[in-house]
Design a protein around this motif. Sequence first.
Motif, PDB file in Angstrom:
ATOM      1  N   ASN A   1      21.249  33.158  43.701  1.00 17.48           N
ATOM      2  CA  ASN A   1      21.675  34.045  42.621  1.00 17.48           C
ATOM      3  C   ASN A   1      20.543  34.096  41.606  1.00 17.48           C
ATOM      4  OD1 ASN A   1      22.789  35.296  40.356  1.00 17.48           O
ATOM      5  ND2 ASN A   1      24.830  34.457  40.723  1.00 17.48           N
TER       6      ASN A   1
ATOM      7  N   THR B   1      28.488  36.581  39.032  1.00 13.59           N
ATOM      8  CA  THR B   1      28.711  35.516  40.009  1.00 13.59           C
ATOM      9  C   THR B   1      28.558  36.063  41.423  1.00 13.59           C
ATOM     10  OG1 THR B   1      30.247  34.375  38.522  1.00 13.59           O
ATOM     11  CG2 THR B   1      30.393  33.843  40.866  1.00 13.59           C
TER      12      THR B   1
ATOM     13  N   THR C   1      29.738  35.528  45.090  1.00 18.25           N
ATOM     14  CA  THR C   1      30.825  34.845  45.784  1.00 18.25           C
ATOM     15  C   THR C   1      30.653  35.002  47.289  1.00 18.25           C
ATOM     16  OG1 THR C   1      32.338  35.195  43.939  1.00 18.25           O
ATOM     17  CG2 THR C   1      33.324  34.718  46.075  1.00 18.25           C
TER      18      THR C   1
ATOM     19  N   ARG D   1      31.283  29.973  44.946  1.00 20.90           N
ATOM     20  CA  ARG D   1      30.805  30.825  43.850  1.00 20.90           C
ATOM     21  C   ARG D   1      29.510  30.262  43.297  1.00 20.90           C
ATOM     22  NH1 ARG D   1      36.472  31.220  43.520  1.00 20.90           N
ATOM     23  NH2 ARG D   1      37.182  33.414  43.416  1.00 20.90           N
TER      24      ARG D   1
ATOM     25  N   SER E   1      26.609  30.666  40.392  1.00 11.72           N
ATOM     26  CA  SER E   1      26.194  31.221  39.105  1.00 11.72           C
ATOM     27  C   SER E   1      24.697  31.493  39.135  1.00 11.72           C
ATOM     28  CB  SER E   1      26.535  30.242  37.981  1.00 11.72           C
ATOM     29  OG  SER E   1      27.925  30.018  37.908  1.00 11.72           O
TER      30      SER E   1
ATOM     31  N   GLU F   1      30.905  39.231  41.970  1.00 14.78           N
ATOM     32  CA  GLU F   1      32.188  39.033  41.299  1.00 14.78           C
ATOM     33  C   GLU F   1      31.981  39.125  39.784  1.00 14.78           C
ATOM     34  OE1 GLU F   1      35.530  35.529  40.705  1.00 14.78           O
ATOM     35  OE2 GLU F   1      34.464  35.647  42.628  1.00 14.78           O
TER      36      GLU F   1
ATOM     37  N   VAL G   1      24.906  41.621  41.047  1.00 17.56           N
ATOM     38  CA  VAL G   1      24.134  40.388  41.183  1.00 17.56           C
ATOM     39  C   VAL G   1      22.781  40.679  41.828  1.00 17.56           C
ATOM     40  CG1 VAL G   1      24.123  38.016  42.053  1.00 17.56           C
ATOM     41  CG2 VAL G   1      26.301  39.138  41.550  1.00 17.56           C
TER      42      VAL G   1
END
Length: 225
Positions: free
Chosen positions: A113, A118, A120, A156, A158, A176, A180
């Motif tokens: 990420n 988020t 997921t 998940r 971050s 989410e 992203v």
Amino acid sequence: MKRSAINQIIREADTFIRSFGFELPPFAYLTPDALRAADHSEIKRRRMGWDITDYGAGDFAKMGLFLFTTRNGLNADLGQRSAMLYAEKIMISRQDQLSPMHRHNLKVEDIINRGGATLTLKLYKADAEGGIDHNAEVRVMVDGMPRHVEAGGLLRLSPGESVTLHPDTWHAFWGEGGDVLIGEVSTVNDDLTDNIFAKPIGRFATVEEDEPPLHLLVSDYDRLL
């Protein structure tokens, strides 16, 4: 997908990527004519560049992914002691936009990420035949730390977090709470043969040429280069 929609996705993706301070390589911005005129043989052979897919479903907002492959080795070099055995991508998963359940036969990948909302992932372990095991717990490494997820459970990530996925890990993912920016660092990437989908879908979009391409997709190379 209409070429006009692909061109607009490229423009929007470029702006989104730049907003995080990430810069694409210069060849990203070559026009189709300039790419044809350049020495593009390695770009084409390694399938580096723009990649936008709706997985043949015809609804990019619901199921799709933006990708750009910045570097890539070759399958033929796998097993050598000294070779380019790695690949790197930058991707965008939009809010609630599904990248469907799949795994790989060869590729080991870190999914990172890089910023935004988020990321997921839904995870399953592969069974002895390579199918989905709906009962087995999944063990993955998240930034070097083991994480255990129940079959079909959600992981998940971050911004800043990453997960390592091996060929025995089925995975689907989406943004989410927002869009992203995703990084991928992996062994050699082969999107022609090394994507195993849980359902019979295509890896690349079918393009309707309603306007000239802003930039060529990797799936255009064999036709247009």
